[in-house]
Design an enzyme around this catalytic site. Structure first.
Site, short mmCIF file in Angstrom:
data_model
loop_
_atom_site.label_atom_id
_atom_site.label_comp_id
_atom_site.label_asym_id
_atom_site.label_seq_id
_atom_site.Cartn_x
_atom_site.Cartn_y
_atom_site.Cartn_z
N ASP A 166 15.45 85.26 104.18
CA ASP A 166 14.23 84.50 103.87
C ASP A 166 13.89 84.65 102.39
O ASP A 166 14.79 84.74 101.55
CB ASP A 166 13.10 84.99 104.78
CG ASP A 166 12.11 83.89 105.12
OD1 ASP A 166 11.33 83.50 104.24
OD2 ASP A 166 12.12 83.40 106.27
N HIS A 198 6.35 84.00 102.77
CA HIS A 198 7.04 83.54 103.97
C HIS A 198 7.89 84.63 104.60
O HIS A 198 7.81 84.90 105.80
CB HIS A 198 7.89 82.33 103.60
CG HIS A 198 8.44 81.55 104.75
ND1 HIS A 198 9.67 81.82 105.31
CD2 HIS A 198 7.94 80.50 105.43
CE1 HIS A 198 9.91 80.96 106.28
NE2 HIS A 198 8.88 80.14 106.38
N ASN A 297 10.44 71.32 110.81
CA ASN A 297 9.04 70.90 110.91
C ASN A 297 8.82 69.44 110.55
O ASN A 297 7.78 69.09 109.99
CB ASN A 297 8.18 71.77 109.98
CG ASN A 297 8.20 73.23 110.33
OD1 ASN A 297 8.58 73.61 111.44
ND2 ASN A 297 7.79 74.07 109.41
N SER A 366 9.26 78.19 111.56
CA SER A 366 9.51 79.47 110.88
C SER A 366 8.83 80.62 111.58
O SER A 366 9.30 81.76 111.53
CB SER A 366 8.98 79.41 109.44
OG SER A 366 9.89 78.82 108.56
#
Length: 420
Positions: A166, A198, A297, A366
């Site tokens: 990530d 994130h 998304n 996520s």
């Protein structure tokens, strides 16, 4: 697509080529040298300006400053049988078109991005909500009992290693203390510290503390699991598929049982998966590592890459009613483009870099992905399953949902039951 600061992020091909090699008879470096290609192992590359865990380069072909390699040089990912190149020679590209050659495929490297969205209010009438003791995702998946004072599952992921690929991690966050085995950056010029938020949020969902240091509800699914953190996305939330593969190669070499990837690239209806991602995921499964990735998304659009590979577990996001979140991608493409499983992904509380805020609430596939990754750690501890067996356990024990398999796959990922 834009960064958190509003800056446009790069999309499409990067200009490099990723090659999959057939290693059944000959190691990848030897195959490439036969084609006149100079090689350097990924483990010998300096990355991220001296990030923790990065090794000093020992290969003559590697640059001394971590910059671009000479044209025609291949970065070999030894655990995956893959090479990343700039300006590959014509003989190699020709070999990729020959079914009898040892070069399986040659495809463009592409940009990838974190898959989170700005938070919105949860839908009215949701069946779940955060309580004083547990975030709603832990209640919905059975990690924590729903009744007042109900006990949590006896499994905590002890002995299981989860790699989070990530934007890095805030290793100083108290809710992750003692959980991070090592962190390494695969982003040139950036260390493994998370300045985006994130990656720390994802890591917190996987393995945040059973009792958060600042009080409030527990949000970590597998607080006993150990974390490997590979920074494959920069502080702007973008990275390359080659960087993702470097991180995956490292995670497999480090013995990860689960790899959590809350990232992706949109694909069109009918667009096939990238063969290098599928080859990497198959190699990981063969090594006992399950790769779990966000479906994307983009709403009712196809599952993103690399989640659209047959050997990558694609995770859809659920809202507090346990219905598919409006933003969650769906299974419009076959041959791996299906959704495999679903998990909470709306109004998800988790850790955040301390310089920004100790916790944050985010939405996205996520956020659903690390729920499944943490649940995989619990199942790996409870059953001893690894690789393909662990995958099968997760999907066969999933709880049925009202939405179709196109939207949520086999259903809600759940914690393993208490031992009798």
């Amino acid at each position: 697509m834009t960064s958190p600061t509003g800056r446009a992020l790069p999309t499409g091909p990067t200009g490099r080529t990723i090659v999959v090699l057939d290693e059944r008879e000959t190691p990848a470096p030897d195959l490439l040298r036969r084609l006149g290609v100079s090689c350097v192992s990924a483990r010998d590359l300096p990355r991220g300006g001296g990030a923790p865990g990065a090794s000093a380069t020992s290969a003559a072909a590697a640059p001394s400053d971590g910059g671009e390699l000479p044209a025609g040089t291949a970065v070999v990912l030894d655990a995956l049988g893959i090479a990343i190149m700039t300006e590959p020679p014509g003989i190699l590209l020709e070999a990729a078109q020959d079914p009898g050659a040892a070069v399986v495929s040659a495809e463009p490297e592409v940009w990838v991005h974190a898959t989170a969205t700005p938070p919105v209010a949860p839908p009215a009438g949701g069946a779940f909500a955060d309580t004083a003791t547990a975030a709603w995702g832990l209640l919905a998946t059975g990690v924590v009992g729903a009744g007042a004072g109900a006990a949590s599952t006896p499994w905590d992921g002890d002995g299981v290693v989860v790699a989070v690929l990530d934007t890095g991690v805030d290793a100083e966050h108290p809710d992750l203390a003692g959980r991070i085995v090592t962190a390494r950056s695969f982003v040139d010029g950036e260390g493994a510290h998370d300045r985006n938020g994130h990656g720390t949020h994802v890591a917190g969902t996987v393995a945040g503390a059973r009792e958060p240091a600042g009080g409030g509800p527990r949000y970590g699914v597998a607080p006993g699991a150990r974390l490997l953190v590979g920074k494959v996305l920069g502080d702007d939330g973008s990275g390359t598929s080659g960087g993702v593969l470097e991180g995956l190669n490292w995670a497999v070499e480090q013995g990860a049982h689960v790899v959590s990837m809350s990232l992706g690239t949109p694909v069109a209806v009918g667009e096939p998966h990238l063969r290098y991602y599928e080859a990497a995921a198959r190699a990981a499964l063969a090594a006992g590592t399950v790769v779990i990735a966000a479906a994307g998304n983009d709403g009712p659009e196809p599952v993103n890459s690399p989640a659209n590979c047959p050997s990558v577990m694609a995770v859809a996001a659920l809202d507090t009613r346990l219905r598919r979140a409006d933003f969650s991608c769906i299974g419009l493409n076959g041959d791996g483009g299906e959704v495999d499983i679903a998990a909470p992904g709306v109004a998800i509380l988790s850790a955040h870099p301390l310089a920004l805020a100790p916790t944050a609430v985010l939405d996205g596939t996520s956020m659903a992905t690390p729920h499944v990754s943490g649940l995989a750690a619990l199942a790996a501890q409870a059953t001893g399953s690894r690789g393909r067996d662990l995958w099968e356990h997760l999907v066969t024990t999933a709880a049925p949902l009202a939405d179709s398999a196109r939207d949520v796959g086999r259903g809600l990922a759940v914690a393993p039951p208490h031992s009798s």
